[in-house]
Design an enzyme around this catalytic site. Structure first.
Site, PDB file in Angstrom:
ATOM      1  CE  LYS A  93     -25.514 -23.760 -32.251  1.00 60.06           C
ATOM      2  NZ  LYS A  93     -25.697 -23.179 -30.909  1.00 60.06           N
ATOM      3  CE  LYS A 129     -22.374 -27.578 -22.908  1.00 56.57           C
ATOM      4  NZ  LYS A 129     -23.333 -28.399 -23.650  1.00 56.57           N
ATOM      5  N   GLY A 168     -28.539 -23.368 -24.969  1.00 59.23           N
ATOM      6  CA  GLY A 168     -28.793 -23.734 -23.578  1.00 59.23           C
ATOM      7  C   GLY A 168     -28.117 -25.042 -23.185  1.00 59.23           C
ATOM      8  CG  ASP A 169     -25.641 -28.096 -20.994  1.00 60.22           C
ATOM      9  OD1 ASP A 169     -25.686 -28.968 -21.870  1.00 60.22           O
ATOM     10  OD2 ASP A 169     -25.202 -28.332 -19.847  1.00 60.22           O
ATOM     11  CB  THR A 213     -31.461 -32.947 -26.601  1.00 67.52           C
ATOM     12  OG1 THR A 213     -30.977 -31.682 -27.043  1.00 67.52           O
ATOM     13  CG2 THR A 213     -30.304 -33.786 -26.139  1.00 67.52           C
ATOM     14  CB  SER A 380     -28.498 -25.651 -32.347  1.00 68.25           C
ATOM     15  OG  SER A 380     -29.050 -25.498 -31.063  1.00 68.25           O
TER      16      SER A 380
HETATM   17  P1  NDP Z   1     -31.906 -29.334 -17.325  1.00 68.85           P
HETATM   18  O1  NDP Z   1     -31.309 -28.303 -16.463  1.00 68.85           O
HETATM   19  O2  NDP Z   1     -33.129 -29.017 -18.091  1.00 68.85           O
HETATM   20  O3  NDP Z   1     -32.188 -30.668 -16.482  1.00 68.85           O
HETATM   21  C1  NDP Z   1     -31.172 -31.319 -15.785  1.00 68.85           C
HETATM   22  C2  NDP Z   1     -31.784 -32.464 -14.991  1.00 68.85           C
HETATM   23  O4  NDP Z   1     -30.732 -33.233 -14.430  1.00 68.85           O
HETATM   24  C3  NDP Z   1     -32.645 -31.996 -13.845  1.00 68.85           C
HETATM   25  O5  NDP Z   1     -33.634 -32.961 -13.587  1.00 68.85           O
HETATM   26  C4  NDP Z   1     -31.642 -31.936 -12.697  1.00 68.85           C
HETATM   27  O6  NDP Z   1     -32.227 -32.065 -11.402  1.00 68.85           O
HETATM   28  C5  NDP Z   1     -30.782 -33.142 -12.990  1.00 68.85           C
HETATM   29  N1  NDP Z   1     -29.421 -32.905 -12.494  1.00 68.85           N
HETATM   30  C6  NDP Z   1     -28.602 -31.859 -12.796  1.00 68.85           C
HETATM   31  N2  NDP Z   1     -27.445 -31.955 -12.125  1.00 68.85           N
HETATM   32  C7  NDP Z   1     -27.549 -33.064 -11.380  1.00 68.85           C
HETATM   33  C8  NDP Z   1     -26.679 -33.704 -10.474  1.00 68.85           C
HETATM   34  N3  NDP Z   1     -25.474 -33.193 -10.166  1.00 68.85           N
HETATM   35  N4  NDP Z   1     -27.107 -34.855  -9.908  1.00 68.85           N
HETATM   36  C9  NDP Z   1     -28.326 -35.374 -10.208  1.00 68.85           C
HETATM   37  N5  NDP Z   1     -29.182 -34.814 -11.069  1.00 68.85           N
HETATM   38  C10 NDP Z   1     -28.804 -33.678 -11.629  1.00 68.85           C
HETATM   39  O7  NDP Z   1     -30.717 -29.790 -18.320  1.00 68.85           O
HETATM   40  P2  NDP Z   1     -30.819 -30.568 -19.697  1.00 68.85           P
HETATM   41  O8  NDP Z   1     -31.932 -31.541 -19.672  1.00 68.85           O
HETATM   42  O9  NDP Z   1     -30.749 -29.563 -20.784  1.00 68.85           O
HETATM   43  O10 NDP Z   1     -29.426 -31.344 -19.719  1.00 68.85           O
HETATM   44  C11 NDP Z   1     -29.265 -32.657 -19.170  1.00 68.85           C
HETATM   45  C12 NDP Z   1     -28.012 -33.292 -19.749  1.00 68.85           C
HETATM   46  O11 NDP Z   1     -28.132 -33.368 -21.181  1.00 68.85           O
HETATM   47  C13 NDP Z   1     -26.704 -32.545 -19.492  1.00 68.85           C
HETATM   48  O12 NDP Z   1     -25.650 -33.479 -19.383  1.00 68.85           O
HETATM   49  C14 NDP Z   1     -26.513 -31.739 -20.767  1.00 68.85           C
HETATM   50  O13 NDP Z   1     -25.165 -31.394 -20.996  1.00 68.85           O
HETATM   51  C15 NDP Z   1     -27.012 -32.747 -21.800  1.00 68.85           C
HETATM   52  N6  NDP Z   1     -27.392 -32.193 -23.088  1.00 68.85           N
HETATM   53  C16 NDP Z   1     -28.364 -31.223 -23.168  1.00 68.85           C
HETATM   54  C17 NDP Z   1     -28.721 -30.722 -24.395  1.00 68.85           C
HETATM   55  C18 NDP Z   1     -29.853 -29.746 -24.553  1.00 68.85           C
HETATM   56  O14 NDP Z   1     -30.228 -29.479 -25.712  1.00 68.85           O
HETATM   57  N7  NDP Z   1     -30.441 -29.227 -23.493  1.00 68.85           N
HETATM   58  C19 NDP Z   1     -28.039 -31.145 -25.626  1.00 68.85           C
HETATM   59  C20 NDP Z   1     -27.108 -32.235 -25.447  1.00 68.85           C
HETATM   60  C21 NDP Z   1     -26.795 -32.706 -24.202  1.00 68.85           C
HETATM   61  P3  NDP Z   1     -32.564 -30.760 -10.528  1.00 68.85           P
HETATM   62  O15 NDP Z   1     -33.836 -30.211 -11.104  1.00 68.85           O
HETATM   63  O16 NDP Z   1     -32.682 -31.276  -9.156  1.00 68.85           O
HETATM   64  O17 NDP Z   1     -31.399 -29.836 -10.705  1.00 68.85           O
END
Ligand code: NDP
Length: 448
Positions: A93, A129, A168-169, A213, A380
């Site tokens: 998962k 992942k 998703g991620d 999250t 999830s």
């Molecule tokens: P999204 O794609 O919805 O959002 C990501 C955000 O982070 C955007 O604002 C993006 O900016 C910014 N970002 C991405 N890459 C970079 C970078 N290299 N430098 C600076 N900013 C960056 O993703 P999520 O919100 O789903 O995920 C965010 C984090 O949370 C990740 O680490 C993910 O692994 C973790 N996570 C997510 C879960 C989920 O349920 N979605 C569960 C557990 C952890 P821009 O729009 O400019 O790309």
């Protein structure tokens, strides 16, 4: 860097040699191994059975070609990954990430973290992942659809309710999951809701999964503050990112009386001392898929900073919710100087080891992602429960389940840290509690 226990040092050297160049995987593995000294000292049976050596090697790694045709009729080729890391506690998962930075090392670090996070929830889910180096930015809906269909044309054969259940991620939200599930359904000719989570509410999704999250992170922070007699009421909070996790963290903080004064995207950050206008952020980022730099146009008094660090903004609570290694030692220093007392990771591994060390030296309370952001995968698992029973739970009930799970994770971290001689350390508590649950199952299964 803290020393590793004598029996763990050779294991880490072996991991470096076997996985060259996978910097993020090395970092994630090192952080877990640093916590496990007292465990291997107390439980030699884990070392005798080589549980850790097995745990550091993914059960299966799948790398595949994803060819697709863009809107101009040109063939594009991306690379797809699925690392099925550990299935001791349940089906693999973990999410799928679409971002140009995705490579095997990133997917392995995320999959490795996921093993312990999933174990920590107490739910029956293994760790995995996946994702691709595909960049959805600037792509049309039709291009994203064709890409998702091509990816699923390979991935479907590795998935299943009892085998591997992606979600998703970064870069993979409701739109992408819809295209992925549609193609899965078409290829298999089966409506297997339990093979993918984060689905839309009208086609097998769970209430609260989208929010989970970010909400779960804030529930965890609430517990951290309550443990010291505090609350979020009146707190000044900085949240990095403006994606799924960040948006829902901002929403819940605001509901609980805190004020989020800054958020960001990969281009820069905005500061709004009145409190971030979340409807505006949602409209910019989700509605028009725009940039956070557009925020001040509609919000006089706020400002956008393109070059600089969001962690220079003074706050009581800092929640990094964007990406790995976004908060380094210099950023940690700025947070400490400005009076921040609590840092909790919404993203996976956003704080560098140097930053975490500084937090510990200065007595900040720090929660690692594998504990603080576990609410997403936990919900999830609740979605899988609903799919298995052909049921759909109401929002309030599901949110209450999420809050209960986050309380449980918090409690498990603190009691485990206490038992193993690191009272108050969420890092030690999360790593050890996650590890022992997986390791006990692996011991029971023997050499498989
Ligand atoms: P999204 O794609 O919805 O959002 C990501 C955000 O982070 C955007 O604002 C993006 O900016 C910014 N970002 C991405 N890459 C970079 C970078 N290299 N430098 C600076 N900013 C960056 O993703 P999520 O919100 O789903 O995920 C965010 C984090 O949370 C990740 O680490 C993910 O692994 C973790 N996570 C997510 C879960 C989920 O349920 N979605 C569960 C557990 C952890 P821009 O729009 O400019 O790309």
């Amino acid at each position: 860097m803290p020393e590793l226990h004598d029996s763990l040092s050779p294991l880490f050297d072996e991991l470096l040699a076997r996985n060259p160049g996978e910097r993020e995987f090395h970092q994630a593995a090192r952080e877990v191994l640093e916590s496990l000294g007292p465990v291997v000292a107390m439980h030699p049976e884990y070392a005798d059975a080589e549980v850790l050596r097995m745990l550091c090697e993914p059960e299966r790694q799948i790398i595949f070609r994803i060819p697709w045709v863009d809107d101009r009729g040109r063939v594009q080729v991306n690379r797809g990954f699925r690392v099925e890391f550990n299935s001791a506690l349940g089906p693999y998962k973990g999410g799928l990430r679409f971002h140009p930075s995705v490579n095997l090392g990133i997917v392995k670090f995320l999959g490795f973290e996921q093993i312990f996070k999933n174990a920590l929830t107490g739910l029956p889910i293994g760790g995995a992942k996946g994702g691709s180096d595909f960049d959805p930015k600037g792509r049309s809906d039709a291009e994203v659809m064709r890409f998702c269909q091509s990816l699923m044309t390979e991935l479907y054969r590795h998935m299943g309710e009892y085998t591997d259940v992606p979600a998703g991620d970064i870069g993979v939200g409701g739109r992408e999951l819809g295209y992925l599930f549609g193609q899965y359904k078409r290829i298999t000719n089966r409506y297997e809701s339990g093979t993918l989570t984060g689905k839309g509410l009208s086609w097998g999704g769970s209430q609260v999964r989208t929010e989970a999250t970010g909400y779960g992170l804030v529930f965890f922070v609430q517990e951290m503050l309550a443990a010291q007699g505090g609350s979020l009421d009146g707190m000044r909070v900085v949240v990095s990112g403006s994606g799924n996790v960040a948006i829902h963290a901002i929403e819940k903080i605001t509901q609980l009386g805190g004020t989020v004064v800054a958020c960001s995207d990969s281009g820069g950050y905005v500061v709004d001392d009145q409190g971030i206008d979340l409807d505006l952020v949602k409209e910019i980022k989700n509605g028009r898929r725009g940039r956070i730099s557009e925020y001040p146009e509609a919000r006089p008094g706020s400002r956008y900073i393109a070059d600089g660090s969001i962690w220079d903004v003074a706050c009581d609570v800092a929640l990094p919710c964007a990406t790995q290694n976004e908060l380094d030692e210099a950023s940690a220093g700025a947070l400490i100087r400005n009076g921040c007392t609590v840092v909790a990771e919404g993203a996976n591994m956003p704080c560098t080891p140097g930053a975490i060390r500084l937090f510990a030296e200065h007595g900040l309370r720090f929660a690692p992602g594998k504990a603080a952001n576990a609410g997403g995968v936990a919900t999830s698992a609740l979605e899988m429960q609903q799919n298995a029973s052909r049921d759909a739970w109401p929002f309030d009930y599901t949110e209450a389940r999420l809050a209960g799970i986050m309380r449980g994770v918090h409690e498990r971290c603190l009691t485990t840290a206490e038992t193993y001689g690191s009272p108050g350390s969420y890092v030690a508590g999360a790593n050890i509690a996650g590890f022992t649950r997986v390791a006990d199952a692996m011991l029971a299964f023997g050499v498989v």
